[in-house]
Design an enzyme around this catalytic site. Structure first.
Site, PDB file in Angstrom:
ATOM      1  N   HIS A  20       6.764 -12.495   2.662  1.00  0.00           N
ATOM      2  CA  HIS A  20       5.367 -12.768   3.011  1.00  0.00           C
ATOM      3  C   HIS A  20       4.426 -11.787   2.320  1.00  0.00           C
ATOM      4  CE1 HIS A  20       5.743  -9.326   5.638  1.00  0.00           C
ATOM      5  NE2 HIS A  20       6.712  -9.903   6.310  1.00  0.00           N
ATOM      6  N   HIS A  23       5.214  -8.048   2.386  1.00  0.00           N
ATOM      7  CA  HIS A  23       6.258  -7.668   1.429  1.00  0.00           C
ATOM      8  C   HIS A  23       5.658  -7.557   0.025  1.00  0.00           C
ATOM      9  CE1 HIS A  23       9.270  -9.717   4.344  1.00  0.00           C
ATOM     10  NE2 HIS A  23       9.419  -8.410   4.454  1.00  0.00           N
ATOM     11  N   CYS A 128      15.118  -4.358  20.796  1.00  0.00           N
ATOM     12  CA  CYS A 128      14.354  -5.433  20.152  1.00  0.00           C
ATOM     13  C   CYS A 128      15.108  -5.853  18.903  1.00  0.00           C
ATOM     14  CB  CYS A 128      12.931  -4.990  19.794  1.00  0.00           C
ATOM     15  SG  CYS A 128      12.114  -6.247  18.770  1.00  0.00           S
ATOM     16  N   CYS A 131      12.963  -5.704  15.626  1.00  0.00           N
ATOM     17  CA  CYS A 131      12.798  -4.343  15.064  1.00  0.00           C
ATOM     18  C   CYS A 131      14.150  -3.731  14.732  1.00  0.00           C
ATOM     19  CB  CYS A 131      12.153  -3.390  16.065  1.00  0.00           C
ATOM     20  SG  CYS A 131      10.452  -3.679  16.461  1.00  0.00           S
ATOM     21  N   CYS A 145       8.431  -6.107  23.374  1.00  0.00           N
ATOM     22  CA  CYS A 145       8.195  -5.284  22.185  1.00  0.00           C
ATOM     23  C   CYS A 145       6.742  -5.484  21.762  1.00  0.00           C
ATOM     24  CB  CYS A 145       9.131  -5.727  21.068  1.00  0.00           C
ATOM     25  SG  CYS A 145       8.571  -5.190  19.440  1.00  0.00           S
ATOM     26  N   HIS A 148       6.523  -7.365  18.112  1.00  0.00           N
ATOM     27  CA  HIS A 148       6.943  -8.768  17.978  1.00  0.00           C
ATOM     28  C   HIS A 148       6.569  -9.624  19.177  1.00  0.00           C
ATOM     29  CE1 HIS A 148       9.389  -6.624  14.984  1.00  0.00           C
ATOM     30  NE2 HIS A 148       9.090  -7.689  14.262  1.00  0.00           N
ATOM     31  N   LYS A 295      -1.931  -8.579  12.699  1.00  0.00           N
ATOM     32  CA  LYS A 295      -0.953  -8.354  11.636  1.00  0.00           C
ATOM     33  C   LYS A 295      -0.446  -9.709  11.144  1.00  0.00           C
ATOM     34  CE  LYS A 295       3.539  -6.392  10.652  1.00  0.00           C
ATOM     35  NZ  LYS A 295       4.883  -6.265  11.145  1.00  0.00           N
ATOM     36  N   LYS A 298       5.152 -13.854  10.400  1.00  0.00           N
ATOM     37  CA  LYS A 298       5.685 -15.209  10.541  1.00  0.00           C
ATOM     38  C   LYS A 298       5.588 -15.694  11.990  1.00  0.00           C
ATOM     39  CE  LYS A 298       7.790 -18.505   8.553  1.00  0.00           C
ATOM     40  NZ  LYS A 298       8.678 -19.216   7.935  1.00  0.00           N
TER      41      LYS A 298
HETATM   42  O1  ME8 Z   1      11.328  -3.131   8.103  1.00  0.00           O
HETATM   43  N1  ME8 Z   1       1.500  -5.839   6.051  1.00  0.00           N
HETATM   44  O2  ME8 Z   1      12.063  -4.840   6.736  1.00  0.00           O
HETATM   45  P1  ME8 Z   1      10.854  -5.868   6.879  1.00  0.00           P
HETATM   46  C1  ME8 Z   1       1.996  -4.850   5.284  1.00  0.00           C
HETATM   47  N2  ME8 Z   1      14.441  -3.801   6.582  1.00  0.00           N
HETATM   48  N3  ME8 Z   1       3.294  -4.530   5.247  1.00  0.00           N
HETATM   49  C2  ME8 Z   1       4.135  -5.239   6.008  1.00  0.00           C
HETATM   50  C3  ME8 Z   1       3.691  -6.306   6.838  1.00  0.00           C
HETATM   51  C4  ME8 Z   1       2.297  -6.603   6.819  1.00  0.00           C
HETATM   52  N4  ME8 Z   1       1.746  -7.577   7.522  1.00  0.00           N
HETATM   53  N5  ME8 Z   1       4.773  -6.802   7.459  1.00  0.00           N
HETATM   54  C5  ME8 Z   1       5.841  -6.075   7.029  1.00  0.00           C
HETATM   55  C6  ME8 Z   1      12.188  -3.649   7.406  1.00  0.00           C
HETATM   56  N6  ME8 Z   1       5.459  -5.132   6.161  1.00  0.00           N
HETATM   57  C7  ME8 Z   1      13.482  -2.927   7.136  1.00  0.00           C
HETATM   58  C8  ME8 Z   1      13.209  -1.742   6.211  1.00  0.00           C
HETATM   59  S1  ME8 Z   1      14.009   0.349   4.772  1.00  0.00           S
HETATM   60  C9  ME8 Z   1      15.368   1.273   4.676  1.00  0.00           C
HETATM   61  C10 ME8 Z   1      14.418  -0.918   5.879  1.00  0.00           C
HETATM   62  C11 ME8 Z   1       6.290  -4.109   5.485  1.00  0.00           C
HETATM   63  O3  ME8 Z   1      11.243  -7.010   6.009  1.00  0.00           O
HETATM   64  C12 ME8 Z   1       7.041  -3.247   6.483  1.00  0.00           C
HETATM   65  O4  ME8 Z   1       6.187  -2.264   7.007  1.00  0.00           O
HETATM   66  O5  ME8 Z   1      10.530  -6.111   8.281  1.00  0.00           O
HETATM   67  C13 ME8 Z   1       8.146  -2.686   5.616  1.00  0.00           C
HETATM   68  O6  ME8 Z   1       7.720  -1.524   4.946  1.00  0.00           O
HETATM   69  C14 ME8 Z   1       8.403  -3.818   4.611  1.00  0.00           C
HETATM   70  O7  ME8 Z   1       7.290  -4.718   4.710  1.00  0.00           O
HETATM   71  C15 ME8 Z   1       9.675  -4.580   4.907  1.00  0.00           C
HETATM   72  O8  ME8 Z   1       9.618  -5.093   6.230  1.00  0.00           O
END
Ligand code: ME8
Length: 671
Positions: A20, A23, A128, A131, A145, A148, A295, A298
């Site tokens: 998304h 990411h 959660c 998370c 949570c 979420h 935020k 999904k």
């Molecule tokens: O947290 N705005 O994965 P993830 C900005 N697998 N950044 C966002 C966001 C948003 N709306 N939503 C998510 C994980 N992110 C773990 C990380 S690292 C060793 C393991 C950012 O797929 C989130 O903050 O939920 C994170 O840095 C990244 O996307 C991946 O999120």
């Protein structure tokens, strides 16, 4: 001063769903820093990847009816494709299900275990799954949570624990003595304050499901997904080729604010226990929010698909919007209309028109060739980029990428102002013309260079069309002849308001009954008097008769192009319902519409013999003007030139006396 090597990473994403905007944003921010480092000649290693284990992935795979490995293999392709489309220049893409990662994660576990930092116990708590973490009673909101907004699951099981508590004081001391370790300061304070409380040991194994890395000494348990995932930053350097001595410690882990604790307490504690150096910095970005400030996620159903935005505006425009519009370290709202506005004003007007103007003038007046470098008096006196370049890199080193771009844009605007002031379209002397246009090309060379970490494709196009090198500015003073080739508009006016919309996943079609042109009120006027603006050297202050009780005062940016005598008694067309504004102390009620001529001059549109006060129309569009039209509403109905006539969506603007004409370039915008 930056070191001679730079290792930068992003969070590795959970591939339980499609990627998304959040990411995409994070990867573009990190890519900016990776490209900026390479631009400075620093050896760079840039790692991204996927976090493929854990209960969340297992559940998603079960739901999809696929074995987890097959499920993540498929999703990995989707993420890789997006990062390819976003032009993310990663050097390595790690997936935690890869054997190379398993091997290292086990080694790391064993090192920590040998240290005496792992023990077996029972755990009971609220977990959660989204998370992938236990929440304390104080973190829960109404039993849910807070991120979420879903209920947690009570987990009670035997598990291995990592002595996290043992490292609290050491980690806190490190953060205190290394102010740069956590960016921004606000996040640093948040962690320091949390470290005043007790820190509990961390459960690092699970035995109720098996999608993960089995513990070397008890394969009934798999490694907790976060212990496994954090190891990626190091494991990617160990295999396939051991480059740890070159690149560890990492210079910058780019992550979102929701995973701060994992990166600034748990990961440092794991490294201290294993005897590895700590990373130099954790750079924390904010969240991408929807227009209501929630935020983007999904489960909320408010996501805007980055692919749709790229399809509509190009990848470089999305990258520019991310880097320019969202303040580093802060949350920001994603708004397509904000993006559109920046596209039109900063990219189209400030940068695109500047390049086009310079390129056309070099072509028409200097036969397409101009010298830069060497002795360029006007360039070094009036457009000296040194202070801007220094400020740009200072902002990059401070992790304030949006500020770096602001510095660059001030310089773009200064270059525009310089050209307006020197008015090369009026210069007859070829030497003087070469000096002025050479200054413009030299300035744009620097702009392209510093733009390249943000807009790599656009920067390369600018360099190619001006015949300048993109890479090194060390050779700035070396004299060279540039061959300027035909330049097409880099940011063409967008023809309709096809929009990407949140949540719907489909571009919104313009509604047939409210055509944006219908909101405009364009009238025939006659200029009665012209004065110089007392405080803005680009502006005239005009008195214009629109057939109303009183003449209107309108400021117009025509001073670089026309003499007062060219304007007095002339008929023009005026956007009459534009929201009144005060321009440097002078009120202005409306806008005289004009366009660009081939030689760089700006010329007003001409209504011919139409009577003063008549409203301009377009066939088939009923007029329903707004009382006070905003600039962005005006931009939604783009007017342009076609065969000497002002058109809207290919249809001529007309009065009772015929079509509105203008001595301007085909395709040029009328504004
Ligand atoms: O947290 N705005 O994965 P993830 C900005 N697998 N950044 C966002 C966001 C948003 N709306 N939503 C998510 C994980 N992110 C773990 C990380 S690292 C060793 C393991 C950012 O797929 C989130 O903050 O939920 C994170 O840095 C990244 O996307 C991946 O999120």
């Amino acid at each position: 001063m930056p070191a001679d090597r730079f290792y930068i990473t992003t969070a590795i994403d959970y591939p339980n769903s499609v990627p998304h905007m959040g990411h995409a944003y994070e990867k573009v921010v990190a890519d900016f820093y990776a490209r900026a480092a390479r631009l400075r000649g620093i050896e760079t290693h840039f790692l991204i990847g996927l976090d493929e284990h854990g209960q969340k992935i297992q559940e998603a795979a079960d739901k999809a009816g696929h074995p987890p490995q097959e499920f993540v293999d498929e999703k990995a392709e989707v993420f890789r494709r997006l990062y390819g489309q976003l032009n993310i220049s990663f050097d390595d893409f790690i997936r935690t299900s890869e054997p190379r990662h398993h091997e290292f994660a086990r080694e790391l576990y064993e090192r920590v275990s040998k240290r005496g930092d792992i023990y077996k116990d029972h755990y009971e708590g609220d977990y959660c799954i989204s998370c992938e973490k236990f929440l304390t009673a104080t973190e829960l909101v109404d039993g849910k949570c807070p991120i979420h907004e879903r209920p947690t699951t009570v987990v009670k099981e035997e598990s291995y624990f990592f002595r996290l508590s043992k490292y609290r004081d050491q980690v806190r001391a490190h953060i205190e003595s290394h102010p740069e370790f956590i960016y921004p300061e606000e996040r640093r304070r948040e962690i320091l304050s949390r470290l005043n409380d007790d820190v509990r040991d961390l459960s690092i194994s699970r035995s109720t499901f098996d999608w993960g890395i089995p513990l070397p000494d008890d394969p009934e348990h798999v490694l907790y997904v976060w212990f496994d995932a954090l190891a990626n930053y190091y494991s990617a350097l160990v295999r396939p080729k051991d480059i740890t001595s070159r690149f560890w410690p990492a210079d910058c882990h780019v992550i979102g604010k929701d995973i701060l604790w994992f990166h600034t307490m748990i990961w440092p504690a794991m490294l201290l226990s294993a005897g590895y150096e700590l990373p130099r910095q954790v750079m924390v970005h904010g969240f991408i929010l929807d227009k209501d400030g929630r935020k983007m996620a999904k489960h909320v159903g408010n996501v805007v698909d980055p692919v749709e935005v790229m399809d509509e505006y190009t990848v470089d425009v999305l990258r520019y919007y991310f880097i320019r519009s969202f303040s580093s370290g802060k949350d920001g709202k994603f708004s397509v209309s904000d993006l559109e506005e920046r596209y039109n004003s900063e990219l189209g007007n400030d940068l695109g028109n500047l390049i086009l103007r310079v390129a056309k003038l070099v072509q028409t007046k200097l036969g397409g060739r101009v010298r830069i470098g060497g002795e360029q008096r006007e360039f070094s006196e009036r457009l000296n980029p040194e202070a801007m370049i220094e400020a740009y890199w200072k902002a990059v080193d401070a992790r304030e990428h949006n500020r770096a771009l602001e510095e660059l844009w001030e310089y773009v605007r200064a270059t525009n102002a310089y050209l307006n002031d020197r008015a090369p379209w009026r210069i007859k002397d070829e030497g003087e013309l070469a000096e002025v246009l050479g200054a413009g090309v030299a300035a744009l060379r620097i702009v392209a260079h510093l733009l390249s970490p943000v807009m790599p494709t656009v920067a390369a196009e600018i360099a190619a069309s001006l015949g300048v090198p993109l890479e090194s500015v060390e050779t700035m003073s070396v004299e060279m002849e540039c061959e300027v080739s035909a330049s097409k508009p880099l940011f063409p006016r967008r023809e309709d308001e096809k929009r990407v919309s949140a949540g719907k996943g489909k571009a919104k079609q313009p509604q047939a009954d409210v055509d944006p042109f219908s909101k405009l009120e364009i009238k025939v006027g006659k200029i009665e008097a012209v004065e110089n603006h007392p405080d803005a050297d680009q502006l005239f202050v005009l008195k214009v008769d629109l057939g109303e009780e009183e003449s209107r005062t309108i400021c117009a940016g025509l001073r670089a192009h026309l003499q007062p005598a060219d304007l007095v008694d002339r008929k023009v067309i005026v956007l009459a319902n534009l929201k009144p504004a005060v321009l440097r102390g002078v009120p202005s009620a409306g806008m005289v519409l004009a366009s660009d001529r081939n030689d760089g001059a700006v010329v007003p549109a001409d209504p011919g013999d139409a009577p003063i006060g008549e409203t301009i129309t377009v066939e088939g569009i009923e007029s329903n003007p707004k009382k006070k039209l905003s600039k962005s509403n005006f931009e939604k109905a783009p007017l342009s030139m076609k065969g000497g006539v002002v058109v809207y969506r290919d249809k001529p603007l007309r009065t009772s006396a015929g079509e509105i004409r203008c001595d301007a370039n085909d395709g040029a915008s009328v504004r």
